[in-house]
Scaffold this motif. Sequence first.
Motif, PDB file in Angstrom:
ATOM      1  N   TRP A  55       0.812  -1.206   0.000  1.00 52.62           N
ATOM      2  CA  TRP A  55       0.000   0.000   0.000  1.00 52.62           C
ATOM      3  C   TRP A  55       0.852   1.266   0.000  1.00 52.62           C
ATOM      4  CZ3 TRP A  55      -2.677  -0.987   5.304  1.00 52.62           C
ATOM      5  CH2 TRP A  55      -1.732  -0.972   6.322  1.00 52.62           C
ATOM      6  N   MET A 104      -1.146   3.789   7.765  1.00 53.06           N
ATOM      7  CA  MET A 104      -1.456   2.921   8.883  1.00 53.06           C
ATOM      8  C   MET A 104      -1.863   3.765  10.093  1.00 53.06           C
ATOM      9  SD  MET A 104      -1.263  -0.299   8.192  1.00 53.06           S
ATOM     10  CE  MET A 104      -0.607  -1.457   9.393  1.00 53.06           C
ATOM     11  N   ARG A 236      -7.910   6.003  10.881  1.00 50.88           N
ATOM     12  CA  ARG A 236      -6.726   5.237  10.481  1.00 50.88           C
ATOM     13  C   ARG A 236      -7.004   3.739  10.547  1.00 50.88           C
ATOM     14  NH1 ARG A 236      -4.630   9.410  13.798  1.00 50.88           N
ATOM     15  NH2 ARG A 236      -3.543  10.965  12.544  1.00 50.88           N
ATOM     16  N   THR A 237      -7.668   3.302  11.605  1.00 55.21           N
ATOM     17  CA  THR A 237      -8.002   1.881  11.716  1.00 55.21           C
ATOM     18  C   THR A 237      -8.920   1.451  10.580  1.00 55.21           C
ATOM     19  OG1 THR A 237      -7.790   2.007  14.126  1.00 55.21           O
ATOM     20  CG2 THR A 237      -8.990   0.126  13.227  1.00 55.21           C
ATOM     21  N   VAL A 240      -7.159   0.718   7.339  1.00 53.01           N
ATOM     22  CA  VAL A 240      -6.523  -0.595   7.286  1.00 53.01           C
ATOM     23  C   VAL A 240      -7.533  -1.646   6.821  1.00 53.01           C
ATOM     24  CG1 VAL A 240      -5.302  -2.362   8.603  1.00 53.01           C
ATOM     25  CG2 VAL A 240      -4.890   0.055   9.078  1.00 53.01           C
ATOM     26  N   LYS A 244      -7.220  -3.671   3.255  1.00 54.80           N
ATOM     27  CA  LYS A 244      -7.152  -5.128   3.283  1.00 54.80           C
ATOM     28  C   LYS A 244      -8.239  -5.720   2.395  1.00 54.80           C
ATOM     29  CE  LYS A 244      -6.594  -8.812   6.728  1.00 54.80           C
ATOM     30  NZ  LYS A 244      -7.776  -9.661   6.530  1.00 54.80           N
ATOM     31  N   PHE A 349      -0.338  -3.975  13.846  1.00 57.51           N
ATOM     32  CA  PHE A 349      -1.288  -4.649  12.955  1.00 57.51           C
ATOM     33  C   PHE A 349      -2.359  -5.382  13.745  1.00 57.51           C
ATOM     34  CE2 PHE A 349      -2.700  -8.341  10.520  1.00 57.51           C
ATOM     35  CZ  PHE A 349      -2.975  -7.815   9.270  1.00 57.51           C
ATOM     36  N   ALA A 352      -5.146  -3.077  14.927  1.00 62.38           N
ATOM     37  CA  ALA A 352      -6.079  -2.685  13.877  1.00 62.38           C
ATOM     38  C   ALA A 352      -6.978  -3.837  13.465  1.00 62.38           C
ATOM     39  CB  ALA A 352      -5.312  -2.156  12.663  1.00 62.38           C
TER      40      ALA A 352
END
Length: 445
Positions: A55, A104, A236-237, A240, A244, A349, A352
């Motif tokens: 990303w 992130m 921000r979360t 992610v 994904k 990671f 999140a």
Amino acid sequence: MSGPFQQFPLDGGSTADLYLLRYDKDGGLRSPVAEQEIKDRLAGVGDVFLFSHGWNNIFAQALDRYRSFISGFIAQRQQFGVPVPPDYRPLLIGVIWPSTSFVMPWEAGPNIAADPDPDGAQARQVEEMLGLVTESLDAAADPEFVELVDGRSTIDSDAALRAAEIVLDALRAGPDPDDGWPPPTAKELLTVWAALDGAESAAPPVDPDDFGVAGGTSPGLLVAGGGGFDPRSLLRTATVWKMKARAGEVGNNGVGPLVAHILRESGVQLHLVGHSFGAKVLLSALASAAPNRPARSMLLLQAAVNRWCFAADVAGTGRPGGYHAVPESVERPLLTTFSAFDDPLTKFFHLAMRGSQLGEPGVAAIGDPELYGALGGFGPGGVEGISARRPAAVPGAERYDLGGGLRVIAVDGGVEIDGKPAITGHGEVSNPATWWAMHALVRPD
């Protein structure tokens, strides 16, 4: 774009031609002429290398990473005299997918305790994240969410709970496809949110190559100076989750049909190389392709997917990981790197991607790395008996043993080679150790 984008010289006057294929956010192909030319050339090549970037890579950054890996790989083969398959005629394909407006949760976030952002870069990042999240909301939820979070550095617990409910409903309503964990409840999401807001100390500075972001801040710099919740941590979360999911869509809908064509309509040896969420692009592509023969090899570099994704039984839950069948679709053992020096994948990671505690025995941590940790941070889980962990091999001096019935080999990039870790950070994946891992998969001996 038609025709090879670049040609890399090989021994004997031949070249390895690089094609670039661009896909939209849903996996729609935007380079049909180039793809058709690739298909037309398959009869005249022996090996196809398919690369997918991670990303926060714009076109120029993705191309630079492809060039770096390919050039280093070729030079290392010449340096050590690595043998190549008979009648070696490689064709190179680089995937370009929309992954630019993402950061992130711990990267490039506004440090509201510091001086004001002089050039507005941080404010633009927040604006981009807000647009990214709200494009997934329905017409009724969008104005409510915007009024809750827009322009605010802190909101109270009631507003935070409602904002969490909205983003969960829009972006993470069902089980995670990689590992089957159910989504967190809104209240459970608030525990993660508070952890990201209120970490007591800053993480080490972010590698400028990590996800293509120069500089950045850790959760420790996101504290809102008191009570309440900083909505930027939620944004921000949510990015992610969105990235994904997008990587999976690009793999399933875009790259998957190409992989299926290569493996069904030609006899070439297919080699897959993916970094970060680019690993998910290629895992999804191979899983959806349902090929009638296996790919030759797969190299995953600091993969941003759940570490249980290959498991037949995820952490004793009785459900398989989303990619548990992929290793059987690869002829040689799948090599996947992990490194203790990858701060994004070892420290954040799992926060999140934290799922619900419902039905999970003995989960006490807010974000449990054992359950929610990244493949590129901790190596695979649930593949005992068909996997092994090996230190990164010293280029030119050590070899990986690909025999013994192994299906997955986890390469520890945290070990030292020539006085420094083999993989020093999330973005440091084009180097002698990773090129050497690729040679292990390609060489005929």
